[in-house]
Write a protein that holds these residues in place. Sequence first.
Motif, short mmCIF file in Angstrom:
data_model
loop_
_atom_site.label_atom_id
_atom_site.label_comp_id
_atom_site.label_asym_id
_atom_site.label_seq_id
_atom_site.Cartn_x
_atom_site.Cartn_y
_atom_site.Cartn_z
N ASN A 5 0.81 -1.22 0.00
CA ASN A 5 0.00 0.00 0.00
C ASN A 5 0.85 1.27 0.00
N THR A 6 1.94 1.24 -0.75
CA THR A 6 2.74 2.46 -0.85
C THR A 6 3.11 2.70 -2.31
N TRP A 7 3.63 3.91 -2.53
CA TRP A 7 4.27 4.25 -3.81
C TRP A 7 5.75 4.41 -3.50
N LEU A 8 6.58 3.74 -4.29
CA LEU A 8 8.02 3.82 -4.08
C LEU A 8 8.64 4.61 -5.23
N LEU A 9 9.39 5.66 -4.86
CA LEU A 9 10.13 6.42 -5.88
C LEU A 9 11.52 5.80 -5.94
N ALA A 10 11.81 5.15 -7.06
CA ALA A 10 13.00 4.30 -7.06
C ALA A 10 13.86 4.49 -8.30
N ARG A 11 15.16 4.20 -8.12
CA ARG A 11 16.06 4.03 -9.26
C ARG A 11 16.65 2.63 -9.14
N GLY A 12 16.99 2.08 -10.27
CA GLY A 12 17.56 0.73 -10.23
C GLY A 12 17.61 0.11 -11.61
N LEU A 28 8.03 5.66 -10.41
CA LEU A 28 7.11 5.43 -9.30
C LEU A 28 6.56 4.02 -9.42
N ILE A 29 6.73 3.24 -8.34
CA ILE A 29 6.20 1.88 -8.35
C ILE A 29 5.10 1.79 -7.30
N ALA A 30 3.89 1.49 -7.74
CA ALA A 30 2.76 1.35 -6.80
C ALA A 30 2.67 -0.11 -6.38
N VAL A 41 5.13 3.97 -13.06
CA VAL A 41 4.95 5.24 -13.77
C VAL A 41 6.31 5.89 -14.01
N TYR A 42 6.59 6.20 -15.27
CA TYR A 42 7.88 6.77 -15.63
C TYR A 42 7.80 8.30 -15.62
N PRO A 43 8.95 8.97 -15.32
CA PRO A 43 8.93 10.43 -15.17
C PRO A 43 8.48 11.17 -16.44
N ASN A 44 8.62 10.54 -17.60
CA ASN A 44 8.20 11.24 -18.83
C ASN A 44 6.70 11.12 -19.09
N GLU A 45 5.99 10.42 -18.23
CA GLU A 45 4.54 10.31 -18.42
C GLU A 45 3.85 11.54 -17.82
N GLU A 46 2.77 11.95 -18.46
CA GLU A 46 2.05 13.15 -18.02
C GLU A 46 1.53 13.03 -16.59
N ARG A 47 1.08 11.85 -16.23
CA ARG A 47 0.46 11.66 -14.92
C ARG A 47 1.47 11.59 -13.77
N PHE A 48 2.78 11.53 -14.11
CA PHE A 48 3.80 11.29 -13.10
C PHE A 48 3.73 12.30 -11.95
N GLY A 49 3.73 13.60 -12.29
CA GLY A 49 3.78 14.66 -11.28
C GLY A 49 2.59 14.60 -10.33
N ALA A 50 1.40 14.46 -10.91
CA ALA A 50 0.19 14.45 -10.09
C ALA A 50 0.17 13.25 -9.15
N LEU A 51 0.55 12.08 -9.68
CA LEU A 51 0.54 10.87 -8.84
C LEU A 51 1.55 10.97 -7.71
N GLU A 56 2.54 11.73 -1.96
CA GLU A 56 3.25 12.49 -0.94
C GLU A 56 2.27 13.05 0.09
N GLN A 57 1.20 13.64 -0.43
CA GLN A 57 0.19 14.23 0.47
C GLN A 57 -0.44 13.18 1.37
N GLN A 58 -0.67 11.99 0.80
CA GLN A 58 -1.28 10.92 1.59
C GLN A 58 -0.29 10.25 2.55
N GLY A 59 0.96 10.66 2.44
CA GLY A 59 1.98 10.07 3.33
C GLY A 59 2.33 8.64 2.98
#
Length: 459
Positions: A5-12, A28-30, A41-51, A56-59
């Motif tokens: 139940n998290t989103w992970l901002l990852a490199r690898g 972003l890996i949900a 979700v890849y950074p070049n996708e439009e939805r990346f920033g909003a997601l 982040e807001q949801q903690g």
Amino acid sequence: MTLRNTWLLARGFHAPVCGAVEVLEDVLIAIGAGGFIADVVYPNEERFGALKSEAEQQGILEKLPDGGYLLPGFVDCHVHAPQYPQLGSALDVPLEVWLHRYTFPLEARFADLSYARRAYDLLVTDLLSNGTTTALYFATIHQEATRLLADICLSKGQRALVGKVAMDHPENCPDYYRDASPEAAIEGTRALIDYIFAHPVNGEGLVKPVITPRFIPACTDAALEGLGRLAQECGCHVQTHCSESDWEHGYVLDRHGMTDAASLDRFGLLGRKTMLAHSNFLTPSDMELMKVREAAVAHCPLSNAFFAGAVFPLRAALEKGLHVGLGTDISGGPSASMFEASRNAITVSRMLETGVDPEKPAAERASGQPARIDFRQAFHVATAGGAKALDLPVGQFAPGYAFDAILIDCHAPGGTIRLWDEAETGDDLLQRIIFTASKGNIAKVWVAGREVAGTHATA
Ligand SMILES: [Zn+2]
């Protein structure tokens, strides 16, 4: 730290396709409630920033530390769990002597549950710390100790396939360590399958049963026939050894008048969920048959150096489209690390290509066939390739796959990765990790989104 139940901002890095490495830069890996990846979700996708800001807001946004890189967890396709106490020893004699002098006496000790507990506890802990998130285990002939191995995998959170070894041949198995009859071998196997399927804490199916005839020399035809019928009936995985050494390959040719692969097929033991360890002496028609059946090879390069006298032609098998995974073959291979197994796969492939006899001129020394693989293929076979071979949804970061992963800390003082240029990135960095990482660099290990090991474990 569970990542459910998290989103992970990852490199690898991961390698869903053999030979190609995908570098993941701040994706972003949900991860959902069941530990499966719901979205990438890849950074070049439009939805990346909003997601990202929403998470982040949801903690529920987790970030990797600096110098941390995510890799899929390793899939070890060939482990003899009861041989862990002799890891790094008993490497001085051929396979047929090794079994009777060292290995059968050791495995027989697993009639003693307290001995089994000590060995299996340590093994599963150590494999997880080494980043092995999935292991395909041979246990022993014993029902109780084999059940215990399944229990321990479940309690420590390792994804595992566990097999009660079937071996009933009175000529090739000692009196003190043998199934009493073909029926005992078959019914014991069935009992373990029932136990694992009905296990009260195995609701997520983390541990699976495997039909495990040791190898043809150790089994009567009646046992092989019964196990083949059982495989057809239950649809479970099957594992055994295949054409490992000159002695073993020759024994089956003498007894059955055909190769291991052809004979296993006759018994109904060669299918999509079959994993054949070693398979060094496959003939072209064996390879063809395995491709048609979609059966897999567990390549165990280190063990083969000691017990096979040959190198499995990994590159040829991959080019033919065979499913291949990588195995440590504890304790035929004296290392529990899949990083080591990856490196060994690369090394032996180079030697197979160039040849090794310094008495011969280079042109004669060479095998004449391109056989080398590099870190990209090794990484694939150790992760996504092994997973595909086992038909399991792990080994890569994609929706629908379980989040089985390791976090590599490139700066760990107690590790063995030393980066000399901070700008080292991409494939070069992965190469550095594959060749120099060790347990000290494995900061965290997750199976199905649950943290289960690592030097920085917080669970
Ligand atoms: Zn083996």
